[in-house]
Design an enzyme around this catalytic site. Structure first.
Site: not given
Ligand code: ZN
Length: 171
Positions: A46, A51, A93-94, A135-136
């Site tokens: 995601g 982000q 998480c990225l 999360h998103e």
């Molecule tokens: Zn994340």
């Protein structure tokens, strides 16, 4: 198509609350395509607009299992209408690479969102997609999964990333 830069913790721009999307045009569609490509390239499931420093309420996801056909999904102006049950989910998480931890999430969610054309849809889901949606949407509200950790653990993570940043600056 060029990939987008993913903001890295502790960048304060990850704390901005995203604004609703009002215009469904070709620029929006192009952004979602770039976000999907960036997510696939980074091997994420995601990616929220926040982000990639776009403070608009949208995210992309693909929660297909390994070996399954890709299942790209786009959620614009997503709203959780209903939550049921509780699960402990292990997340990463990225924007906070190398960190994993347990987060309490609803097991099932019912979500309403718009697609790139502006058409409304609803999904009720459990499993990885449910976790991903929660999360998103947190990202769109300026919230990170580590916010669910103890303050001691959060401080340790912050110090680790600040130190890495300093070393980068010196290099
Ligand atoms: Zn994340």
């Amino acid at each position: 198509m060029s990939l987008l830069d993913i903001l890295q913790f502790p960048d304060e721009r990850l704390r901005r609350v995203a604004e609703p999307v009002a215009t469904f045009d070709s620029a929006l569609s192009a952004l979602t395509e770039q976000m999907l490509e960036t997510m696939y390239e980074s091997r994420g499931v995601g990616l929220a607009a926040t982000q990639v420093n776009e403070h608009r309420r949208l995210f992309v996801a693909d929660c297909a299992e390994d070996g399954e056909a890709p299942a790209p999904m786009i959620f614009i102006n997503p709203v959780i209408l209903d939550r049921q049950g509780l699960v402990d989910s292990e997340e990463g998480c990225l924007s906070i690479p190398g960190i994993n931890g347990m987060v309490p999430r609803a097991e099932l969610v019912r979500v309403r969102a718009h697609d790139v054309r502006g058409d409304e849809f609803e999904v009720t889901t459990g499993g990885l997609l449910s976790i991903c949606i929660q999360h998103e949407i947190d990202h769109l509200d300026g919230r990170l999964f580590i916010d669910y950790f103890s303050s001691l653990k959060r401080q340790r993570i912050r110090k680790k990333f600040e130190k890495a940043l300093r070393q980068q600056d010196q290099a």
